[in-house]
Scaffold this active site. Structure first.
Site, PDB file in Angstrom:
ATOM      1  N   ALA A  11      20.876  28.171  57.635  1.00  0.00           N
ATOM      2  CA  ALA A  11      19.725  27.778  56.809  1.00  0.00           C
ATOM      3  C   ALA A  11      19.461  28.818  55.726  1.00  0.00           C
ATOM      4  CB  ALA A  11      18.493  27.576  57.681  1.00  0.00           C
ATOM      5  N   GLY A  12      20.552  29.293  55.101  1.00  0.00           N
ATOM      6  CA  GLY A  12      20.408  30.203  53.958  1.00  0.00           C
ATOM      7  C   GLY A  12      20.334  29.382  52.675  1.00  0.00           C
ATOM      8  N   HIS A  34      -2.258  27.368  28.171  1.00  0.00           N
ATOM      9  CA  HIS A  34      -2.839  26.307  29.003  1.00  0.00           C
ATOM     10  C   HIS A  34      -2.452  24.943  28.443  1.00  0.00           C
ATOM     11  CE1 HIS A  34      -5.670  24.179  31.538  1.00  0.00           C
ATOM     12  NE2 HIS A  34      -6.046  23.496  30.464  1.00  0.00           N
ATOM     13  N   THR A  61      33.709  32.042  40.900  1.00  0.00           N
ATOM     14  CA  THR A  61      32.987  31.187  41.846  1.00  0.00           C
ATOM     15  C   THR A  61      31.816  30.512  41.148  1.00  0.00           C
ATOM     16  OG1 THR A  61      33.542  32.725  43.620  1.00  0.00           O
ATOM     17  CG2 THR A  61      31.708  31.218  44.031  1.00  0.00           C
ATOM     18  N   ASP A  92      30.201  40.670  43.749  1.00  0.00           N
ATOM     19  CA  ASP A  92      30.155  40.294  45.169  1.00  0.00           C
ATOM     20  C   ASP A  92      31.049  41.163  46.045  1.00  0.00           C
ATOM     21  OD1 ASP A  92      28.461  38.227  44.511  1.00  0.00           O
ATOM     22  OD2 ASP A  92      29.721  36.629  45.324  1.00  0.00           O
TER      23      ASP A  92
HETATM   24  C1  FAD Z   1      27.736  27.027  46.228  1.00  0.00           C
HETATM   25  C2  FAD Z   1      27.296  28.320  45.590  1.00  0.00           C
HETATM   26  C3  FAD Z   1      26.163  28.344  44.802  1.00  0.00           C
HETATM   27  C4  FAD Z   1      25.757  29.525  44.203  1.00  0.00           C
HETATM   28  N1  FAD Z   1      24.639  29.496  43.430  1.00  0.00           N
HETATM   29  C5  FAD Z   1      24.223  30.631  42.830  1.00  0.00           C
HETATM   30  C6  FAD Z   1      23.084  30.620  41.976  1.00  0.00           C
HETATM   31  O1  FAD Z   1      22.460  29.581  41.761  1.00  0.00           O
HETATM   32  N2  FAD Z   1      22.714  31.786  41.392  1.00  0.00           N
HETATM   33  C7  FAD Z   1      23.384  32.949  41.612  1.00  0.00           C
HETATM   34  O2  FAD Z   1      22.995  33.987  41.063  1.00  0.00           O
HETATM   35  N3  FAD Z   1      24.474  33.003  42.414  1.00  0.00           N
HETATM   36  C8  FAD Z   1      24.910  31.863  43.016  1.00  0.00           C
HETATM   37  N4  FAD Z   1      26.028  31.894  43.799  1.00  0.00           N
HETATM   38  C9  FAD Z   1      26.712  33.187  43.982  1.00  0.00           C
HETATM   39  C10 FAD Z   1      27.576  33.533  42.755  1.00  0.00           C
HETATM   40  O3  FAD Z   1      28.492  32.492  42.539  1.00  0.00           O
HETATM   41  C11 FAD Z   1      28.286  34.853  42.974  1.00  0.00           C
HETATM   42  O4  FAD Z   1      27.353  35.858  43.299  1.00  0.00           O
HETATM   43  C12 FAD Z   1      29.041  35.283  41.720  1.00  0.00           C
HETATM   44  O5  FAD Z   1      29.980  34.300  41.338  1.00  0.00           O
HETATM   45  C13 FAD Z   1      29.765  36.615  41.948  1.00  0.00           C
HETATM   46  O6  FAD Z   1      30.418  36.967  40.787  1.00  0.00           O
HETATM   47  P1  FAD Z   1      31.693  37.904  40.804  1.00  0.00           P
HETATM   48  O7  FAD Z   1      32.056  38.110  39.370  1.00  0.00           O
HETATM   49  O8  FAD Z   1      31.452  39.100  41.637  1.00  0.00           O
HETATM   50  O9  FAD Z   1      32.853  37.080  41.552  1.00  0.00           O
HETATM   51  P2  FAD Z   1      33.354  35.579  41.491  1.00  0.00           P
HETATM   52  O10 FAD Z   1      32.485  34.719  40.690  1.00  0.00           O
HETATM   53  O11 FAD Z   1      33.638  35.200  42.892  1.00  0.00           O
HETATM   54  O12 FAD Z   1      34.725  35.680  40.700  1.00  0.00           O
HETATM   55  C14 FAD Z   1      35.837  36.333  41.201  1.00  0.00           C
HETATM   56  C15 FAD Z   1      37.060  35.898  40.423  1.00  0.00           C
HETATM   57  O13 FAD Z   1      38.136  36.766  40.759  1.00  0.00           O
HETATM   58  C16 FAD Z   1      39.329  36.011  40.842  1.00  0.00           C
HETATM   59  N5  FAD Z   1      40.276  36.763  41.660  1.00  0.00           N
HETATM   60  C17 FAD Z   1      40.170  37.115  42.960  1.00  0.00           C
HETATM   61  N6  FAD Z   1      41.236  37.854  43.343  1.00  0.00           N
HETATM   62  C18 FAD Z   1      42.025  37.969  42.244  1.00  0.00           C
HETATM   63  C19 FAD Z   1      43.262  38.623  41.991  1.00  0.00           C
HETATM   64  N7  FAD Z   1      43.875  39.329  42.923  1.00  0.00           N
HETATM   65  N8  FAD Z   1      43.790  38.519  40.756  1.00  0.00           N
HETATM   66  C20 FAD Z   1      43.161  37.814  39.780  1.00  0.00           C
HETATM   67  N9  FAD Z   1      41.994  37.184  39.957  1.00  0.00           N
HETATM   68  C21 FAD Z   1      41.425  37.279  41.170  1.00  0.00           C
HETATM   69  C22 FAD Z   1      38.867  34.709  41.472  1.00  0.00           C
HETATM   70  O14 FAD Z   1      39.818  33.702  41.236  1.00  0.00           O
HETATM   71  C23 FAD Z   1      37.538  34.484  40.767  1.00  0.00           C
HETATM   72  O15 FAD Z   1      37.711  33.764  39.584  1.00  0.00           O
HETATM   73  C24 FAD Z   1      26.494  30.722  44.392  1.00  0.00           C
HETATM   74  C25 FAD Z   1      27.648  30.705  45.176  1.00  0.00           C
HETATM   75  C26 FAD Z   1      28.058  29.524  45.760  1.00  0.00           C
HETATM   76  C27 FAD Z   1      29.316  29.515  46.580  1.00  0.00           C
END
Ligand code: FAD
Length: 465
Positions: free
Chosen positions: A181-182, A444, A40, A312
């Site tokens: 408003a998050g 500074h 993501t 996440d």
């Molecule tokens: C618009 C937006 C803006 C954001 N901005 C920020 C920011 O500025 N700073 C910040 O810290 N966080 C931000 N976030 C949150 C951040 O993106 C997530 O907290 C982070 O990506 C979580 O990481 P993760 O590795 O847990 O999962 P993810 O990044 O969600 O990755 C999960 C991966 O698992 C894969 N997957 C799922 N199921 C399977 C399966 N069965 N087999 C194989 N692959 C699979 C998916 O395709 C994906 O690639 C933002 C989120 C969004 C939506």
């Protein structure tokens, strides 16, 4: 020979975990169902949203600030197609970087949806439906999250969009209505307002930015209004009628009659939910909590031996850097080391203008826990660099334990707050007192002097205010 570790998901949690495991000598593989790595964060989250925030902020500066500093460029205009291309370039560069790191660390990669057939067995099904079974000693689930849906309102990602659709709009909507408003709602609302949309945010609670220190949230609410973003608090979106050319959104305020607002695009940004579809967790007996998050112990072990989960998909703030820290910790634990995440020191940043950044406890949390604290506050109007830069909105606030002076929370509303919060995080990680920060020499003229001054203000001895 089986793998030592298979990571399912290549977001910031998964890819960082795989790299750390490989560094520690584990034979590691990653399974990713999307065409590109990075999850993501890199594909549809942190990176593309920050590209759009950066470009739209510079556009606004060119339109409104350059002249004041004696720079004449004429009235700037937006080439949205080029801006979206710039955003995609930022995404492509970063996802290619993950691919490179996997190769560099000799991590094997499999494109396809992963399913845990049994402990130690991961089935990968590619886009053609072909399946292969991989064997491994350990599995880390890092499958991340998905946008939460509002009952009865489906995403078409064109007019009714999640954050993914909101980062791809082919034209600036005349009227954009945002539900929630998050952080995501405020960031994307800021982008489209700067590019010319009329933005209204509808929030169920009686305040914006739940979880953020309420003094910061209140002041930022006023700033948003000044920027021209309308916020409707204590109001529920009850439905969207998409039959006509214009969307008709039914708003039900906590007090008063329901009303219909028109919009060209509705962005539903009410949070994210853990994503575990297709993993086969129910059949395995992997337990989840009542919000669908995989339950883990402090060592990220799920209820089934050999299966771990991070990011996440488990409890805690849904942030990329939190997922990364957990990725490192679980890899080190699997290697017999003492991997650990300090959940008291996870910075949180809202990349609006000005930015909001915090680490540690809010005043509300300290009051609820009955902890006595002192407050030191310093406004950017009194910071020389902020004045030079014409960016004087906001303040730094430090909360320190009344007995020990240990820093318990730092909150910054102001220019570049996201970069500045790093200093506070390091200080807190080392158990600093406010006096430690106050006695540290800060360059500074920099914005970081506002952090020093707010630390001085804890003992009521700020110099410049
Ligand atoms: C618009 C937006 C803006 C954001 N901005 C920020 C920011 O500025 N700073 C910040 O810290 N966080 C931000 N976030 C949150 C951040 O993106 C997530 O907290 C982070 O990506 C979580 O990481 P993760 O590795 O847990 O999962 P993810 O990044 O969600 O990755 C999960 C991966 O698992 C894969 N997957 C799922 N199921 C399977 C399966 N069965 N087999 C194989 N692959 C699979 C998916 O395709 C994906 O690639 C933002 C989120 C969004 C939506």
């Amino acid at each position: 020979m089986p793998y030592d570790l298979i990571v399912i998901g290549s977001g910031p949690g998964g890819y960082v975990c795989a790299i750390r495991a490989a560094q520690l000598g584990m034979k590691t593989a990653v399974v990713e169902k999307w065409a590109t790595f990075g999850g993501t964060c890199l594909n549809i989250g942190c990176i593309p949203s920050k590209a759009m925030l950066n470009a739209s902020e510079l556009y606004e500066e060119a339109a409104h600030k350059f002249a004041e500093m004696g720079i004449k460029v004429g009235a700037p205009s937006v080439d949205l197609a080029a801006m979206l291309k710039y955003k995609q370039g930022a995404v492509d560069g970063n996802v290619k970087g993950v691919d490179y790191l996997f190769k560099k660390n000799k991590i094997e990669t499999f494109h396809g949806a992963g399913r845990i057939a049994a402990p130690g067995k991961v089935e990968v099904k590619n886009a053609d439906g072909k399946a292969q079974l991989l064997e491994t000693k350990n599995i880390v689930i890092a499958t991340g999250s998905d946008a939460a849906r509002l009952n009865g309102i489906d995403f078409d990602e064109k007019r009714i969009v999640s954050s993914s659709g909101a980062l791809e709009l082919p034209a600036v909507p005349k009227k954009l209505l945002i539900v929630g408003a998050g952080i995501i709602g405020l960031e994307l609302g800021s982008v489209w307002r700067r590019l010319g949309a009329e933005v209204t945010i509808v929030e169920f609670l009686d305040h914006i930015l739940p979880g953020i220190d309420s003094e910061v949230a209140k002041q930022f609410h006023r700033i948003l209004q000044k920027q021209g973003i309308a916020v409707r608090l204590s109001s529920k979106v009850a439905g969207v009628d998409s039959a006509g050319k214009v969307l008709k959104v039914k708003i039900e305020p906590a007090a008063g009659a329901a009303e219909i607002l028109e919009a060209d695009v509705v962005l539903v940004a009410i949070g994210r939910v853990p994503y575990t579809e297709g993993l086969g967790l129910e059949a395995l007996g992997v337990k989840k909590d009542n919000r669908g998050r995989i339950l883990v112990d402090p060592h990220y072990r799920t209820s089934v031996d050999g299966i771990y989960a991070i990011g996440d998909v488990i409890a805690g703030p849904m942030l990329a850097h939190k997922a990364e820290e957990e990725g490192v910790a679980v890899a080190e634990i699997l290697a017999g080391q003492a991997g650990h995440v300090n959940y008291d020191v996870i910075p949180n940043v809202v990349y609006t203008y000005p930015e909001i950044a915090s680490v540690g406890k809010t005043e509300e949390e300290l009051k609820a826990a009955g902890i006595a604290y002192n407050v030191g506050k310093f406004p950017f109007t009194a910071n020389a660099r902020a004045r030079v830069n014409l960016t004087t909105e906001g303040f730094v606030k430090i909360l320190a334990d009344a007995k020990t002076d240990r820093v318990l929370g730092v909150h910054i509303l102001g220019p570049d707050a996201g970069n500045m919060i790093g200093e506070a995080a390091v200080a807190m990680e080392f158990g600093a007192s406010s006096e430690d920060i106050a006695r540290t020499c800060h360059a500074h003229p920099t914005l970081t002097e506002a952090i020093k001054e707010s630390a001085l203000a804890v003992a009521k001895r700020a110099i410049n205010f």
